[in-house]
Scaffold this active site. Structure first.
Site, PDB file in Angstrom:
ATOM      1  N   GLN A  13       1.863  13.064  -4.836  1.00  8.83           N
ATOM      2  CA  GLN A  13       1.605  14.425  -5.280  1.00  8.83           C
ATOM      3  C   GLN A  13       2.681  15.393  -4.784  1.00  8.83           C
ATOM      4  OE1 GLN A  13      -1.926  16.455  -3.894  1.00  8.83           O
ATOM      5  NE2 GLN A  13      -2.176  15.132  -2.120  1.00  8.83           N
TER       6      GLN A  13
ATOM      7  N   ALA B 171       4.458   7.591   1.833  1.00 10.64           N
ATOM      8  CA  ALA B 171       3.514   7.288   2.910  1.00 10.64           C
ATOM      9  C   ALA B 171       2.340   6.497   2.360  1.00 10.64           C
ATOM     10  CB  ALA B 171       2.999   8.576   3.563  1.00 10.64           C
TER      11      ALA B 171
ATOM     12  N   THR C 282       1.359  14.546   9.549  1.00 11.25           N
ATOM     13  CA  THR C 282      -0.029  14.920   9.281  1.00 11.25           C
ATOM     14  C   THR C 282      -0.759  15.463  10.498  1.00 11.25           C
ATOM     15  OG1 THR C 282      -2.176  13.982   8.601  1.00 11.25           O
ATOM     16  CG2 THR C 282      -0.669  12.515   9.733  1.00 11.25           C
TER      17      THR C 282
ATOM     18  N   TYR D  98      -4.675   5.240  10.150  1.00 12.72           N
ATOM     19  CA  TYR D  98      -3.754   6.122   9.437  1.00 12.72           C
ATOM     20  C   TYR D  98      -3.019   7.049  10.411  1.00 12.72           C
ATOM     21  CZ  TYR D  98      -2.205  10.150   6.707  1.00 12.72           C
ATOM     22  OH  TYR D  98      -1.465  11.178   6.181  1.00 12.72           O
TER      23      TYR D  98
END
Length: 299
Positions: free
Chosen positions: A10, A59, A100, A124
């Site tokens: 995205q 990622a 993140t 993650y």
């Protein structure tokens, strides 16, 4: 010339559009074209395009699946950034890498700053934090941008999920005890493109920064804004009911607090993201308008 890895995500798709709008020379490479976990693919891409800057938007972002697909997450989030860092360092090229809020454990009562201790709680987050460390070890010319709750017109994200659910359900039950800063892909893409000339020029601006949407909300607050924004156009008014994290268990633990303090980035580069409420309203309207047969309803 900027080379972007992760063209199909995205953010990658938004970077392509924003780069074209700014007339920035940009080569966008998908996973199929250049897997960042493949050292020869990374070296070949950099040798072929000879960029002045590399942006890594590639990622593994499937937070829950990462609990079982550990090696896939590690390849994309740790090994890949390490290989990119080595290749960029060898070529003398600066690298912008997207990270993140999940590198933190979410227990801090106030917004996280760059110097706060990391403590990821899931696979993650652990692989993303390991990727950060790998970059710092392999190349000094890096900018690590930590962001949170990313959404936009492309790919899969929370805003698009809520729009889909709002079209068919009369009630949405949404977690209200996790908070963060929703960040639009457009704000993130424009921030990267804005700092690119200074990095290419060799200014000593390398390091770790936070960049997230302005303002803080919960997932429930985010969903409520989306539902309110779509109502005049879609004619749908589902209830948005707050629930606790315990009422919606998932394989991976989410941080209760994902709020990122972006003031260092603002002081350094003079750029802040737009208020998340404004971007949520704008993107919701764009997505509703793009749906075939959409007509405006008067609430």
């Amino acid at each position: 010339m900027i080379v972007l890895f992760g063209a199909n995500g995205q953010l990658g798709q938004e970077m392509v559009r924003a780069g074209a709008a700014r007339k920035v020379p940009l080569v966008a490479l998908s996973h199929a074209e250049a897997n960042i976990a493949d050292p020869s693919a990374v070296r070949d891409a950099i040798a072929r395009h000879r960029p002045a800057l590399v942006v890594n938007a590639a990622a593994y972002t499937k937070v829950d699946l990462a609990e079982t697909e550990i090696e896939a997450a590690r390849e994309a989030n740790e090994i890949g950034p390490a290989l990119l860092g080595e290749a960029c360092n060898a070529a003398g090229i600066p690298l912008v890498h997207i990270s993140t809020d999940y590198v933190f454990d979410g227990t801090k009562p106030t917004a996280y700053v760059e110097t706060d201790r990391v403590g990821p709680t899931g696979s993650y987050g652990r692989t993303k934090e390991a990727g950060e460390r790998a970059l710092r070890a392999t190349t000094p010319r890096h900018v690590i941008l930590r962001t949170s709750w990313v959404y936009g017109e492309f790919g899969a994200n929370f805003l698009k999920t809520i729009l889909r659910l709002a079209a068919t359900r009369d009630e949405l039950r949404i977690v209200a005890d996790q908070r963060g800063c929703p960040t639009s892909t457009l704000d993130l893409a424009e921030a990267i493109l804005s700092i690119a000339p200074r990095l290419i020029a060799g200014e000593d601006l390398c390091g770790t920064y936070h960049f997230a949407g302005s303002g803080v909300t919960t997932w429930h607050g985010f969903a409520s804004r989306i539902v309110a924004a779509q109502a005049p156009f879609a004619g749908r008014h589902p209830r948005v009911t707050p629930i606790t994290t315990a009422e919606y268990p998932l394989p991976a633990r989410r941080p209760a607090n994902s709020e990122l303090d972006s003031s260092l980035f603002a002081r350094t580069f003079g750029i802040r993201a737009r208020p998340w409420t404004e971007e949520t309203d704008r993107i919701t309207r764009v997505l509703i308008d793009a749906q075939p047969g959409t007509t405006q309803h008067v609430a």
